[in-house]
Design a protein around this motif. Structure first.
Motif, mmCIF file in Angstrom:
data_model
loop_
_atom_site.group_PDB
_atom_site.id
_atom_site.type_symbol
_atom_site.label_atom_id
_atom_site.label_comp_id
_atom_site.label_asym_id
_atom_site.label_seq_id
_atom_site.Cartn_x
_atom_site.Cartn_y
_atom_site.Cartn_z
ATOM 1 N N GLN A 103 0.178 -0.653 -6.154
ATOM 2 C CA GLN A 103 1.350 -1.249 -5.472
ATOM 3 C C GLN A 103 1.004 -2.831 -5.335
ATOM 4 N N CYS A 104 -0.269 -3.224 -5.159
ATOM 5 C CA CYS A 104 -0.485 -4.615 -5.168
ATOM 6 C C CYS A 104 -0.300 -5.296 -6.599
ATOM 7 N N LEU A 117 2.805 -7.785 0.678
ATOM 8 C CA LEU A 117 1.198 -7.727 -0.114
ATOM 9 C C LEU A 117 0.426 -8.000 0.963
ATOM 10 N N LYS A 132 6.095 -9.217 -8.845
ATOM 11 C CA LYS A 132 7.483 -9.720 -8.121
ATOM 12 C C LYS A 132 7.135 -10.923 -7.564
ATOM 13 N N SER A 163 8.048 -10.671 0.453
ATOM 14 C CA SER A 163 6.996 -10.118 -0.689
ATOM 15 C C SER A 163 5.793 -10.623 -0.284
ATOM 16 N N LEU A 181 3.695 -5.443 -6.537
ATOM 17 C CA LEU A 181 4.193 -6.580 -5.719
ATOM 18 C C LEU A 181 3.826 -8.030 -6.031
#
Length: 189
Positions: free
Chosen positions: A32-33, A132, A39, A128, A36
């Protein structure tokens, strides 16, 4: 009756479902990190104002200002071996940088223009950064953060300050994305 392993998994389920680090461990939800942070890299480049090539003028005392901006350095444990041994110091450094940039993006430097509205590139970038940083914050303790020293900016300074901040942020999130890519590839369970 449930075995001890099953009970432990049930206790950890809320943290795993939220994508947070497991309490007592220093491992975030690496995948997930990674997503993100990738992104964030894209948003940091798209949030950069399109004014052509502008080099911010060097100001007296600029070296001191550059030292205030968070950087991920060699000694921060963000290298592959440092992450393998104990990723907490590196993750703390990244977390501190994310909070630092959140505060800058929320300051008067980034207000007052349509491209800076919440649904614009800078607003998405800010959201974002928040997302994070929430993934990285351990449940059991709070990491110290550095607050940017901000003086109210003049309207004529804001464009140059935005460029300088966004360039620094681009470099920071690029290194952070590399850390999370490595973590997702090698440190995920």
């Amino acid at each position: 009756m449930l075995g001890s392993t099953a009970v432990m998994l049930l206790l950890l389920l809320p943290w795993i479902a939220q994508g947070r680090a497991v309490p007592g461990s220093n491992n975030p939800a690496w995948a997930q990190c990674q997503q993100l942070s990738q992104k964030l890299c894209t948003l940091a480049w798209s949030a950069h104002p399109s004014v052509g090539h502008v080099d911010p003028p060097r100001e007296e005392g600029d070296e001191e200002t550059a030292d205030d901006v968070p950087h991920i350095l060699c000694g921060d444990g963000c290298d592959p071996q440092g992450l393998k041994d104990n990723s907490e110091f590196c993750l703390q450094k990244i977390y501190q940088g994310l909070i630092f940039y959140q505060k800058l993006l929320g300051s008067d430097i980034f207000t007052g223009e349509p491209s800076l509205l919440p649904d614009g590139p800078v607003g998405q970038l800010h959201a974002s950064l928040v997302g994070l940083s929430q993934l990285l914050q351990p449940e059991d303790h709070r990491w110290e953060t550095q607050t940017p020293s901000l003086n109210p900016s003049q309207p004529w300074q804001r464009l140059l300050l935005r460029i300088k901040i966004l360039r620094s942020l681009q470099a920071f999130v690029a290194v952070a994305a590399r850390v999370f890519a490595h973590g997702a590839a090698t440190l995920s369970p």
